[in-house]
Design an enzyme around this catalytic site. Structure first.
Site, PDB file in Angstrom:
ATOM      1  N   SER A   1      39.189  38.193  74.522  1.00 18.14           N
ATOM      2  CA  SER A   1      40.637  38.263  74.470  1.00 18.14           C
ATOM      3  C   SER A   1      41.248  37.034  75.134  1.00 18.14           C
ATOM      4  O   SER A   1      40.645  36.444  76.034  1.00 18.14           O
ATOM      5  CB  SER A   1      41.136  39.542  75.175  1.00 18.14           C
ATOM      6  OG  SER A   1      42.541  39.676  75.052  1.00 18.14           O
ATOM      7  N   ASP A   2      42.433  36.663  74.679  1.00 16.50           N
ATOM      8  CA  ASP A   2      43.138  35.534  75.286  1.00 16.50           C
ATOM      9  C   ASP A   2      44.639  35.748  75.151  1.00 16.50           C
ATOM     10  O   ASP A   2      45.098  36.344  74.168  1.00 16.50           O
ATOM     11  CB  ASP A   2      42.734  34.211  74.628  1.00 16.50           C
ATOM     12  CG  ASP A   2      43.200  33.020  75.439  1.00 16.50           C
ATOM     13  OD1 ASP A   2      42.555  32.721  76.471  1.00 16.50           O
ATOM     14  OD2 ASP A   2      44.217  32.405  75.081  1.00 16.50           O
TER      15      ASP A   2
END
EC number: 3.6.1.9
Length: 198
Positions: A70-71
């Protein structure tokens, strides 16, 4: 009973806490990925690409299991605001966000290590901040809270007092869109409602 191995490719304590809230068993393996964004990259592409790179870096070290990357970035109009390099940059970002609406983009990527089957997706959430005085910005930055946060603030922390309105997914702003994550986990055989407390 959960059978599939789930790995979170992130050292973020916020993502770990959010994923733990779903009740699934998982392990954390931090991805060693250079988090650079090429000029001209859209926020949507940036977060999906970085989430995928994180997941892939970990998946490549495993013989099996499902890896979640995730980012998150903050975007003000067309400008992407990542994590501040120092206190001065944090103050500059907060001054830019003061009294304005901005969009938080959080991308996720899931990779099944044994098959390389993957999916990537993104959630966009609009956040509105009240006007912040220079003294407030200085005091907030002095707490150290902004230093490892996209856009130089943590909505779940002291910056919660700055936010006047939000349209979208609160959890995505914190760092992991739970509804979107659960939706894609189910496609890989991990049904949160059935297996989350198993």
């Amino acid at each position: 009973m959960q059978e599939k191995r789930l790995v979170l490719a992130s050292g973020s304590p916020r993502r770990k806490e959010l994923l733990a809230g779903l009740g699934l068993s998982f392990e954390v393996i931090t991805a060693d990925v250079e988090e650079t964004i090429a000029p001209g990259t859209t926020p949507v592409d940036a977060v999906q690409d970085l989430a995928y790179k994180k997941a892939l870096a970990v998946a490549n070290t495993l013989s099996g299991g499902l890896v979640l990357g995730s980012d998150t970035v903050v975007a003000l109009e067309d400008r992407i605001l990542g994590k501040p390099a120092d206190a001065a940059e944090a103050k500059q970002m907060l001054a830019m966000l003061s009294g304005r609406a901005h969009t938080v983009y959080t991308g996720i990527a899931l990779i099944e290590a044994e098959t390389n089957r993957s999916v990537r997706d993104v959630k966009a959430t609009q956040v509105v901040m009240r006007e912040l005085s220079a003294a407030e910005i200085d005091a907030y930055v002095a707490t150290g809270e902004p230093m490892d946060k996209a856009g130089s603030y943590a909505i779940q922390g002291l910056a919660s007092t700055f936010v006047t309105d939000m349209h979208g997914d609160y959890f995505a702003v914190v760092g992991l869109p739970l509804q979107l994550t659960a939706h894609h986990l189910a496609a890989f055989g991990l049904d949160v409602l059935r297996q989350g407390r198993g």
